[in-house]
Design an enzyme around this catalytic site. Structure first.
Site, PDB file in Angstrom:
ATOM      1  N   HIS A   1       0.837  -1.211   0.000  1.00  0.00           N
ATOM      2  CA  HIS A   1       0.000   0.000   0.000  1.00  0.00           C
ATOM      3  C   HIS A   1       0.861   1.245   0.000  1.00  0.00           C
ATOM      4  CE1 HIS A   1       0.421   0.826   4.411  1.00  0.00           C
ATOM      5  NE2 HIS A   1       0.454  -0.478   4.525  1.00  0.00           N
TER       6      HIS A   1
ATOM      7  N   ASP B   1      -0.284   4.356   1.046  1.00  0.00           N
ATOM      8  CA  ASP B   1      -0.608   5.331   2.081  1.00  0.00           C
ATOM      9  C   ASP B   1       0.158   5.048   3.371  1.00  0.00           C
ATOM     10  OD1 ASP B   1      -2.221   2.989   2.421  1.00  0.00           O
ATOM     11  OD2 ASP B   1      -3.550   4.095   3.769  1.00  0.00           O
TER      12      ASP B   1
ATOM     13  N   ASP C   1       6.532   0.582   6.633  1.00  0.00           N
ATOM     14  CA  ASP C   1       5.100   0.337   6.448  1.00  0.00           C
ATOM     15  C   ASP C   1       4.511   1.382   5.515  1.00  0.00           C
ATOM     16  OD1 ASP C   1       2.487  -0.510   6.752  1.00  0.00           O
ATOM     17  OD2 ASP C   1       2.233   0.345   8.753  1.00  0.00           O
TER      18      ASP C   1
ATOM     19  N   GLU D   1      -5.114   1.618   2.825  1.00  0.00           N
ATOM     20  CA  GLU D   1      -5.013   0.450   3.708  1.00  0.00           C
ATOM     21  C   GLU D   1      -5.069   0.846   5.170  1.00  0.00           C
ATOM     22  OE1 GLU D   1      -3.128  -2.560   6.289  1.00  0.00           O
ATOM     23  OE2 GLU D   1      -2.463  -0.508   5.889  1.00  0.00           O
ATOM     24  N   GLU D   2      -4.462   1.972   5.515  1.00  0.00           N
ATOM     25  CA  GLU D   2      -4.379   2.377   6.915  1.00  0.00           C
ATOM     26  C   GLU D   2      -5.733   2.754   7.504  1.00  0.00           C
ATOM     27  OE1 GLU D   2      -1.960   1.824   8.663  1.00  0.00           O
ATOM     28  OE2 GLU D   2      -0.108   1.919   7.494  1.00  0.00           O
TER      29      GLU D   2
ATOM     30  N   ASP E   1       1.095 -10.382   0.955  1.00  0.00           N
ATOM     31  CA  ASP E   1       0.989  -9.001   1.419  1.00  0.00           C
ATOM     32  C   ASP E   1       1.906  -8.820   2.626  1.00  0.00           C
ATOM     33  OD1 ASP E   1       0.143  -6.375   1.608  1.00  0.00           O
ATOM     34  OD2 ASP E   1      -1.946  -6.832   2.061  1.00  0.00           O
TER      35      ASP E   1
ATOM     36  N   HIS F   1       4.591   3.000  12.657  1.00  0.00           N
ATOM     37  CA  HIS F   1       3.549   3.919  13.138  1.00  0.00           C
ATOM     38  C   HIS F   1       4.074   4.811  14.251  1.00  0.00           C
ATOM     39  CE1 HIS F   1      -0.326   1.773  11.552  1.00  0.00           C
ATOM     40  NE2 HIS F   1       0.664   1.715  10.683  1.00  0.00           N
TER      41      HIS F   1
END
Length: 489
Positions: free
Chosen positions: A119, A121, A154, A188-189, A215, A460
């Site tokens: 992803h 984002d 990520d 995705e987030e 994934d 994150h």
């Protein structure tokens, strides 16, 4: 009078011997493949390409927040500029707002296609934490052997590394025998409803059936598994579901100087206390059993004994696994009390109190199962129970860690990271992978970067980064994986 005792002793010896034999059978297995020659790469140029991507603020703030179209447009432009062969030779579609679906058509196409997902984002930076970053989160700095920035782990590194691999293989004139899809969501987030879900619907409408999907969700860990010195490559075979339940208590309010016997806060507190005392029971799922069996040869004899004879010793095994929050989460549907709200003033008794309880569901446990468990444990019909609106889903069925598709990924790991021990299991979070559940035979979760305990706070969190050499190894992995997938067709 001694005959029953003799018989019992004989049975115990027989069973004990069988347990020991099963334990001794758990010996280290040879790797599935030999290491291939290390692919020479310009690691500095690769790091610079990733850094450029990290400078673009493709942030997902919230489900109802507006999308910064200019940032996603800039990201698309960067991909097209950096990977000209890929965008010229593959079928490239924009799905939804900013998601991408790429189709590398195979020459033979006899085998079912595979799908690699990532992803574009990223999550925002926590307000107030900006000054704690060594380098600004969106500066895309290459320094001290690392590429720094939000998305380095990520998940922009996976996306860029996959495309770097495709671009390199196209330059060599390689065409896979089977088709390969690349699915890159933009949300995705925040659940993937407008990204991966729409990509999945596009494939569904075209009647596409996938052999497997791969994934994010796991990595190559160092120092994370206690007692294991070698790196551990965890190719996960399942993910958890997600739901938050709202518990609401109502009762007469009033002035705090004359409190009634009944209280919404006390009633809610009693419900929380009962739930905390009786969380959902632990159990072993097939992917976690496979993880334990693969891990057992590296463990002391006592642990091997419990794993080899888990049918008899599962209570002991589950109790041991329950001692760590990480391993406990592998064996149970977890519950976390995340929000409590009641009252508006210290001298006013509230008429309503509510709490949110977040559950991460083991495969095989449904949202209805969790609701039934909560209702049974609380045993108070005065507590209203509802599913919190928003992000939530059942756990997809786990995949087979003994399937040929798993072996293909594991073989690739052994070729590029020959020292790594390959395991299976389930991831404790959710990914875009779940959106493809009804389209694939198998689903796996693995990103080929090295992950340590210290990196846990970076995803994150503050100072997200990836090593320059580690990122180059990701490219090496995807080059070899695409060759193995393509040749397998």
């Amino acid at each position: 009078m001694y005959r029953p005792i003799v018989i019992l002793l004989a049975i115990a010896v027989f069973v004990g011997a069988g347990m020991v034999l099963r334990t001794l059978a758990l010996r280290p297995q040879p790797p599935l493949a030999s290491a291939v020659e290390r692919l020479p790469l310009d690691e500095v140029a690769l790091a610079d390409g990733l850094a450029q991507a990290l400078r673009i603020r493709t942030i997902s703030h919230a489900q109802d927040a507006p999308i910064d179209d200019a940032e996603f447009a800039a990201f698309h432009a960067l991909l097209a500029q950096r990977f000209p062969r890929t965008f010229a030779r593959l079928d490239v579609e924009r799905i939804g707002a900013w998601s991408l679906l790429l189709h590398w058509r195979g020459e033979g196409d006899a085998a079912k296609p595979a799908l690699l997902a990532a992803h574009m984002d990223v999550v925002p930076v926590e307000p107030g934490s900006e000054t704690r970053w060594t380098h600004p989160a969106f500066a895309g700095v290459v320094a001290d052997g690392y590429v720094w920035g939000r998305g380095a782990l990520d998940d922009k590194s996976s996306l860029l590394a996959q495309l770097e691999a495709v671009e390199r293989l196209l330059a060599q004139g390689y065409t896979p025998a089977r088709s390969i899809y690349f699915a890159y969501g933009h949300d995705e987030e925040i659940g993937g409803a407008n990204g991966a879900a729409r990509i999945a619907q596009t494939l569904r409408d075209r009647g596409v059936r996938l052999a497997f999907t791969l994934d994010e969700g796991s990595a190559i860990t160092r120092g994370v598994v206690p007692g294991i010195d070698k790196p551990v490559a965890a190719i996960m075979a399942g993910e958890k579901g997600y739901v938050s339940l709202r518990l609401t208590a109502r009762a007469p309010g009033g002035h705090s100087s004359m409190p009634p016997e009944d209280s919404a806060i006390v009633r809610l507190a009693q419900a929380i206390e009962r739930l905390a005392a009786r969380p959902p029971p632990p159990r072993l799922t097939p992917p976690v059993e496979a993880m334990l069996v693969r891990l057992a040869p590296e463990l002391p004899f006592g642990a091997r004994l419990a794993i080899a004879n888990r049918e008899l010793l599962s209570p002991l095994l589950l109790r041991q696994l329950g001692r760590s929050p990480v391993t406990a989460a592998l064996t149970r549907t977890t519950q976390a009390f995340t929000l409590v709200h009641a009252g508006v003033k210290d001298n006013v008794i509230p008429t309503e109190a509510y709490a949110l309880v977040n559950y991460r569901l083991l495969p095989g446990t449904s949202i209805a199962d969790v609701q039934a468990h909560v209702r049974s444990v609380i045993a108070d019909e005065r507590i209203e129970l509802s599913v919190e609106a928003g992000f939530g889903n059942e756990a997809p069925p786990p995949s087979d860690p003994d399937a040929p598709e798993f072996a293909l990924i594991a073989r690739t790991v052994n070729e590029v990271f020959p020292e790594a021990l390959v395991l299976s299991g389930i991831i404790l979070a959710t990914t875009d992978n779940r959106h493809y559940t009804d389209l694939r035979d198998q689903a796996y979760y693995f990103s080929p970067f090295v992950y340590t305990l210290a990196d846990g706070a970076r995803i994150h969190g503050t100072d997200e980064r990836i090593g320059i050499g580690a990122y180059a190894d990701m490219v090496r992995f995807y080059v070899r994986l695409l060759q193995n997938v393509g040749d397998d067709g």
